[in-house]
Design a protein around this motif. Structure first.
Motif, PDB file in Angstrom:
ATOM      1  N   ASP A 305      -3.549   0.328   6.343  1.00  0.00           N
ATOM      2  CA  ASP A 305      -2.514   0.892   5.475  1.00  0.00           C
ATOM      3  C   ASP A 305      -3.130   1.719   4.337  1.00  0.00           C
ATOM      4  O   ASP A 305      -3.067   1.345   3.153  1.00  0.00           O
ATOM      5  N   LYS A 310      -1.185   5.802   6.714  1.00  0.00           N
ATOM      6  CA  LYS A 310      -0.181   5.065   5.927  1.00  0.00           C
ATOM      7  C   LYS A 310       1.119   5.859   5.847  1.00  0.00           C
ATOM      8  O   LYS A 310       2.210   5.313   6.030  1.00  0.00           O
ATOM      9  N   LYS A 321       1.890  -1.429   9.792  1.00  0.00           N
ATOM     10  CA  LYS A 321       0.899  -1.338   8.716  1.00  0.00           C
ATOM     11  C   LYS A 321       0.211  -2.685   8.495  1.00  0.00           C
ATOM     12  O   LYS A 321       0.847  -3.729   8.519  1.00  0.00           O
TER      13      LYS A 321
END
Length: 368
Positions: A305, A310, A321
């Protein structure tokens, strides 16, 4: 006016920068612009020229003092061909272009556009990429990198244009052809009926292959029968790293659960037959193209992440994530997916058409 656009980059081998250059060049030709690319040779040159773009073979990416000799050649080319816009995509070509442009009278000087493709080391050498009349950042992460490290840059010069995938090629209904499937399982018969977890990334330490091996090791130790597929070229300069990975696999006793494919031209087909695709870059990447391609095919992704990955997952598949560099948490998430696979929603906003339209709009904006 239909401007003449020259894109300059080190070479035209496979990679995100190179692929984006060819995509823009093809669209320029389609829109009746004059398209030229200057770089060293590479595997994408035939595709580039077949679509109507002119290729100028110059080693503009060589980081050597002798590259100075190219400045007069670039200057002469710009003058003779009356180039309207120069789009630089890498630092060394940007410096050569900078000095070539200085030789041209300001009223006749081509407009400079730059694309910042990554979070370069912060120094005067890298700052040349911020010298364009317009600066394209390929993600919000890269825009923040520019503003945080070069606070004197006018934010209004920066345009965020994410990379994109072709929806006609990457879509939920895509299935490999039968002949491909036949050839694939002839080459890798041990992969039949396996739960495939794929890491598409060239072999280099920061891409996270060692984390991938640890993840596959932990999953199998938990009784989760998965097979790890590492898809990426093994450069001769990375042989030592490759042997380190092989030793780690042997040490972990998972030789039967990991396969290296080396470089592949059929990455889309491989992604489409994968059960889960991972993105494990140890440092934030500029853009999560691999994650985007997999999600565009409807394949779930688990990604660290941070960086561009992301952003892609936040927009398209936030369930995937996971905390960067924490293989334990990645294993827990993959186990959860293995037991109950979440649905990837068909809502891609990162399209090739958007990227092309926005980039060419920047070119055209200088002539409106």
């Amino acid at each position: 006016m239909q401007p003449t656009v020259l894109q300059i980059l080190p070479s035209l081998d496979y990679g995100g920068v190179e692929r984006g250059t060819v995509e823009i060049a093809n669209e320029l030709v389609r829109r009746k612009h004059k398209s030229i690319v200057m770089s060293a040779n590479g595997r994408l040159v035939p595709e580039l020229t077949a679509s109507g773009t002119e290729h100028i073979d110059l080693p503009v990416g060589e980081k050597s003092i002798i590259s100075i000799r190219l400045i007069p050649k670039i200057y002469q080319f710009l003058e003779e061909r009356q180039v309207d816009i120069v789009h630089v995509r890498s630092r060394m070509p940007a410096w050569l272009t900078h000095f070539a442009l200085k030789k041209i009278h300001q009223k006749k000087r081509p407009i400079l556009v730059s694309t910042v493709h990554g979070p370069y080391s912060v120094n005067p050498y890298s700052k040349i990429m911020m010298s364009g009349s317009r600066i394209i950042a390929i993600s919000e992460y890269i825009k923040k990198y520019i503003l945080n490290n070069y606070p004197d840059i006018n934010e209004n010069k920066i345009e965020v244009i994410p990379r994109g995938v072709n929806n006609k090629e990457y879509h939920f209904d895509y299935k490999p052809e039968n002949v491909w499937i036949k050839n694939w399982y002839e080459e890798f018969p041990h992969l039949q009926n396996k739960f495939l977890i794929t890491l598409p990334a060239r072999l280099t330490r920061w891409k996270g292959q060692n984390d991938f091996i640890e993840i596959i090791t932990k999953l199998n130790a938990m009784g989760i029968n998965v097979h790890g597929l590492i898809v990426g070229g093994i450069d001769k300069r990375k042989k030592r790293y490759f042997h380190e990975l092989k030793s780690l696999i042997k040490k972990n006793n998972i030789e039967d659960h990991i396969t290296f494919t080396n470089h592949r031209d059929d990455i889309k087909d491989i992604l489409s037959i994968s059960n889960i695709v991972l993105s494990l870059a140890k440092i934030p990447e500029a853009f999560g193209r691999t994650a985007l391609e997999a999600l565009s095919l409807g394949v779930p992704v688990v990604a660290y992440d941070h960086g561009g990955a992301k952003e892609v997952l936040e927009d398209l598949f936030p369930e995937g994530k996971t905390e960067p560099l924490n293989t334990k948490k990645a294993v827990s998430l993959i186990k959860k997916f293995y037991e109950s696979m979440p649905e990837v929603k068909n809502k891609n906003i990162y399209t090739l058409d958007n990227m092309l339209d926005k980039t060419i709009s920047i070119y055209n904006s200088f002539y409106l």
